[in-house]
Design an enzyme around this catalytic site. Structure first.
Site, PDB file in Angstrom:
ATOM      1  N   GLU A  90       0.809  -1.210   0.000  1.00 32.21           N
ATOM      2  CA  GLU A  90       0.000   0.000   0.000  1.00 32.21           C
ATOM      3  C   GLU A  90       0.845   1.264   0.000  1.00 32.21           C
ATOM      4  OE1 GLU A  90      -3.998  -1.616   2.194  1.00 32.21           O
ATOM      5  OE2 GLU A  90      -2.752  -0.184   3.243  1.00 32.21           O
ATOM      6  N   CYS A 103       3.484   8.444   0.865  1.00 31.92           N
ATOM      7  CA  CYS A 103       4.170   7.550   1.794  1.00 31.92           C
ATOM      8  C   CYS A 103       4.290   6.212   1.073  1.00 31.92           C
ATOM      9  CB  CYS A 103       3.322   7.437   3.067  1.00 31.92           C
ATOM     10  SG  CYS A 103       3.881   6.179   4.226  1.00 31.92           S
ATOM     11  N   CYS A 110       7.717  -7.022   7.094  1.00 30.85           N
ATOM     12  CA  CYS A 110       8.927  -6.430   7.677  1.00 30.85           C
ATOM     13  C   CYS A 110       9.500  -7.402   8.689  1.00 30.85           C
ATOM     14  CB  CYS A 110       8.594  -5.100   8.361  1.00 30.85           C
ATOM     15  SG  CYS A 110      10.040  -4.299   9.089  1.00 30.85           S
ATOM     16  N   CYS A 114       8.275  -5.059  15.091  1.00 38.02           N
ATOM     17  CA  CYS A 114       7.930  -4.222  16.245  1.00 38.02           C
ATOM     18  C   CYS A 114       6.578  -4.648  16.831  1.00 38.02           C
ATOM     19  CB  CYS A 114       7.882  -2.758  15.832  1.00 38.02           C
ATOM     20  SG  CYS A 114       9.465  -2.191  15.176  1.00 38.02           S
ATOM     21  N   CYS A 117       3.353  -2.762  15.647  1.00 36.49           N
ATOM     22  CA  CYS A 117       3.158  -2.474  14.221  1.00 36.49           C
ATOM     23  C   CYS A 117       2.494  -3.632  13.496  1.00 36.49           C
ATOM     24  CB  CYS A 117       4.520  -2.164  13.600  1.00 36.49           C
ATOM     25  SG  CYS A 117       4.475  -1.988  11.803  1.00 36.49           S
ATOM     26  N   SER A 191      12.724   6.763   6.690  1.00 40.25           N
ATOM     27  CA  SER A 191      12.511   6.474   8.114  1.00 40.25           C
ATOM     28  C   SER A 191      13.035   5.087   8.452  1.00 40.25           C
ATOM     29  CB  SER A 191      11.011   6.551   8.421  1.00 40.25           C
ATOM     30  OG  SER A 191      10.750   6.100   9.730  1.00 40.25           O
ATOM     31  N   SER A 214      12.929   6.244  14.041  1.00 44.51           N
ATOM     32  CA  SER A 214      11.833   5.824  14.914  1.00 44.51           C
ATOM     33  C   SER A 214      12.438   5.485  16.265  1.00 44.51           C
ATOM     34  CB  SER A 214      11.123   4.597  14.324  1.00 44.51           C
ATOM     35  OG  SER A 214      10.435   4.956  13.156  1.00 44.51           O
ATOM     36  N   LEU A 215      12.443   6.450  17.165  1.00 45.60           N
ATOM     37  CA  LEU A 215      13.091   6.228  18.461  1.00 45.60           C
ATOM     38  C   LEU A 215      12.123   5.563  19.447  1.00 45.60           C
ATOM     39  CD1 LEU A 215      15.650   6.636  20.186  1.00 45.60           C
ATOM     40  CD2 LEU A 215      14.788   8.893  20.800  1.00 45.60           C
ATOM     41  N   ASN A 290      -1.865   4.688  17.031  1.00 49.19           N
ATOM     42  CA  ASN A 290      -3.135   4.404  16.374  1.00 49.19           C
ATOM     43  C   ASN A 290      -3.647   3.060  16.840  1.00 49.19           C
ATOM     44  OD1 ASN A 290      -4.383   6.155  14.404  1.00 49.19           O
ATOM     45  ND2 ASN A 290      -2.365   6.171  13.435  1.00 49.19           N
ATOM     46  N   CYS A 333       0.645   5.201   8.674  1.00 49.66           N
ATOM     47  CA  CYS A 333       1.753   4.312   8.365  1.00 49.66           C
ATOM     48  C   CYS A 333       1.800   3.232   9.439  1.00 49.66           C
ATOM     49  CB  CYS A 333       3.066   5.085   8.373  1.00 49.66           C
ATOM     50  SG  CYS A 333       3.204   6.194   6.981  1.00 49.66           S
TER      51      CYS A 333
HETATM   52  N1  SAH Z   1      10.353   0.681   9.186  1.00 55.26           N
HETATM   53  C1  SAH Z   1      10.509   2.081   9.227  1.00 55.26           C
HETATM   54  C2  SAH Z   1       9.550   2.827   8.330  1.00 55.26           C
HETATM   55  C3  SAH Z   1       8.149   2.324   8.276  1.00 55.26           C
HETATM   56  S1  SAH Z   1       7.182   2.398   9.757  1.00 55.26           S
HETATM   57  C4  SAH Z   1      10.398   2.588  10.655  1.00 55.26           C
HETATM   58  O1  SAH Z   1       9.991   1.836  11.538  1.00 55.26           O
HETATM   59  O2  SAH Z   1      10.754   3.737  10.876  1.00 55.26           O
HETATM   60  C5  SAH Z   1       6.730   4.111   9.750  1.00 55.26           C
HETATM   61  C6  SAH Z   1       6.263   4.658  11.080  1.00 55.26           C
HETATM   62  O3  SAH Z   1       4.944   4.173  11.403  1.00 55.26           O
HETATM   63  C7  SAH Z   1       7.165   4.299  12.240  1.00 55.26           C
HETATM   64  O4  SAH Z   1       7.616   5.453  12.914  1.00 55.26           O
HETATM   65  C8  SAH Z   1       6.250   3.466  13.090  1.00 55.26           C
HETATM   66  O5  SAH Z   1       6.587   3.589  14.411  1.00 55.26           O
HETATM   67  C9  SAH Z   1       4.870   4.022  12.792  1.00 55.26           C
HETATM   68  N2  SAH Z   1       3.791   3.112  13.225  1.00 55.26           N
HETATM   69  C10 SAH Z   1       3.726   1.784  13.130  1.00 55.26           C
HETATM   70  N3  SAH Z   1       2.589   1.305  13.704  1.00 55.26           N
HETATM   71  C11 SAH Z   1       1.914   2.370  14.179  1.00 55.26           C
HETATM   72  C12 SAH Z   1       0.679   2.537  14.877  1.00 55.26           C
HETATM   73  N4  SAH Z   1      -0.108   1.520  15.182  1.00 55.26           N
HETATM   74  N5  SAH Z   1       0.314   3.791  15.218  1.00 55.26           N
HETATM   75  C13 SAH Z   1       1.085   4.863  14.891  1.00 55.26           C
HETATM   76  N6  SAH Z   1       2.265   4.767  14.240  1.00 55.26           N
HETATM   77  C14 SAH Z   1       2.682   3.527  13.884  1.00 55.26           C
HETATM   78 FE1  SF4 Z   2       9.054  -2.749  10.445  1.00 56.01          FE
HETATM   79 FE2  SF4 Z   2       8.881  -0.084  10.872  1.00 56.01          FE
HETATM   80 FE3  SF4 Z   2       6.797  -1.735  11.419  1.00 56.01          FE
HETATM   81 FE4  SF4 Z   2       8.965  -1.819  12.948  1.00 56.01          FE
HETATM   82  S1  SF4 Z   2       7.568  -0.047  12.695  1.00 56.01           S
HETATM   83  S2  SF4 Z   2       7.857  -3.612  12.131  1.00 56.01           S
HETATM   84  S3  SF4 Z   2      10.569  -1.453  11.457  1.00 56.01           S
HETATM   85  S4  SF4 Z   2       7.656  -1.324   9.421  1.00 56.01           S
END
Ligand code: SAH
Ligand code: SF4
Length: 344
Positions: A90, A103, A110, A114, A117, A191, A214-215, A290, A333
């Site tokens: 997407e 985006c 992935c 995380c 995510c 990112s 993404s800290l 989210n 995202c």
């Molecule tokens: N893998 C990379 C880029 C893709 S994720 C990364 O992790 O930076 C892009 C962003 O979406 C990240 O900052 C991630 O923390 C955020 N994200 C993932 N799941 C989310 C959620 N449920 N609510 C809000 N942001 C989320």
């Molecule tokens: Fe992958 Fe980014 Fe999602 Fe973490 S937040 S699982 S690095 S897409």
């Protein structure tokens, strides 16, 4: 077969020469594909029929298959694409007053996994090719119309861009080459969840591209729970890498801070964050979590988020709360694709 949208401009020139064309044909082809957004060789009217037939035999134009588009009330649009192997990815289009942003995804699934995510939960299938990355931009630009030029690209869709470095790098070369898509390097952001070798490579090979980290947490203990890869690349070593990154006040590193109730939303967290980013040119983007059905985490209250933001502001750090655009279509995202898979 050669994949046209995976070729950088110098590669395209080499290719046309290799099939016996004159070098200037590269620019003609490039203009058809990237300026006029042509999808077939038959549209290329300044190339003879014979020439077009030859091209068809040697090179393919990869076009994503658009399965579905969901439009949100605020104009945000989510696009679902099917790839040739049946996988789905997407992209999200986000119109704003002064810019249009896309985006894009870089992987199917992935491997970082995380805990918050949805993309991570679906596991890892494969890297996207350069043409699959670039064509997200092209197909969405065709759909929104050339008069709504997409000026900004954020690599924040599905996947970890720095674990697919070569294809992402080529994609960025195509996006920023004036003979191709011609975007400004300042308007492209990659990112990462903190892949140190990838950050080093970016500093060396893509020094003009903006970096976002993404800290999400200020102690290794908490960050490990959110991003398992923190065990391999702990906070201190990632921050050291950011210090070495070619950024300045005009081109700051973006610190993304996913804020989650009771996990990382305290004043102490904000204070630790200030210490971590001291002496690094950054701006902070707070992303309220989210929620989705069965998610383990919750979004903090508005007051809690505002307090957190204020602590940072008072320390002189430019801090913004990312508004969740396109919420009713789960366009945030990290929430991409999940709905189709019915994990939501
Ligand atoms: N893998 C990379 C880029 C893709 S994720 C990364 O992790 O930076 C892009 C962003 O979406 C990240 O900052 C991630 O923390 C955020 N994200 C993932 N799941 C989310 C959620 N449920 N609510 C809000 N942001 C989320
Ligand atoms: Fe992958 Fe980014 Fe999602 Fe973490 S937040 S699982 S690095 S897409």
């Amino acid at each position: 077969m050669t994949d046209l949208k995976s070729l950088t401009f110098p590669e395209l020139e080499q290719f046309v020469i290799s099939i016996g064309f004159r070098k200037y044909r590269a620019l003609q082809i490039s203009q058809w594909i990237y300026k006029k957004l042509a999808r077939t060789f038959d549209e290329m009217s300044n190339i003879s029929k014979e020439g077009r037939e030859k091209l068809k035999k040697k090179v393919k134009i990869y076009n994503l298959n658009l399965l579905k588009k969901e439009l949100s009330r605020d104009g945000t649009a989510k696009y679902l694409f099917e790839l040739e192997d049946g996988n789905r990815i997407e992209s999200v289009f986000i119109p704003e007053k002064d810019r249009n942003t896309i985006c894009v995804s870089t992987q199917v699934g992935c491997s970082v996994g995380c805990s918050f995510c949805l993309t991570g939960k679906s596991g890892f299938s494969r890297n996207l090719t350069t043409s699959e990355i670039v064509d997200q931009y092209i197909t969405v630009q065709r759909d929104v119309g050339i008069e709504n030029r997409i000026s900004n690209v954020v690599f924040m869709g599905m996947g970890e861009p720095l674990l697919n470095f070569e294809n992402v790098k080529k994609g960025i070369e195509i996006l920023t080459d004036n003979r191709m898509l011609g975007l400004s390097t300042r308007k492209i952001t990659v990112s990462t969840s903190g892949i140190i070798p990838g950050i080093k490579q970016m500093a060396k090979e893509l020094p003009k591209i903006k970096l976002a980290l993404s800290l999400h947490a200020t102690t290794d203990e908490t960050r490990e729970k959110l991003i398992p890869l923190n065990k391999k690349y702990p906070i201190k070593s990632v921050m050291k890498e950011l210090k070495n990154y070619p950024a300045d006040n005009m081109r700051r590193i973006m610190i993304e801070y996913l804020i989650i109730e009771g996990i990382n939303d305290s004043v102490e967290d904000a204070e630790r964050l200030i210490k971590l980013i001291k002496n690094i040119p950054v701006k902070v983007n707070i992303i309220p979590f989210n929620e989705y059905p069965k998610s383990l985490f919750k979004r903090p209250s508005k007051e809690k988020i505002e307090t957190f933001q204020k602590v940072l502001w008072d320390a002189g750090i430019a801090t913004f709360v990312r508004d969740s655009r396109g919420q009713e279509i789960s366009a945030a995202c990290g929430m991409l694709q999940a709905k189709e898979k019915q994990t939501v």
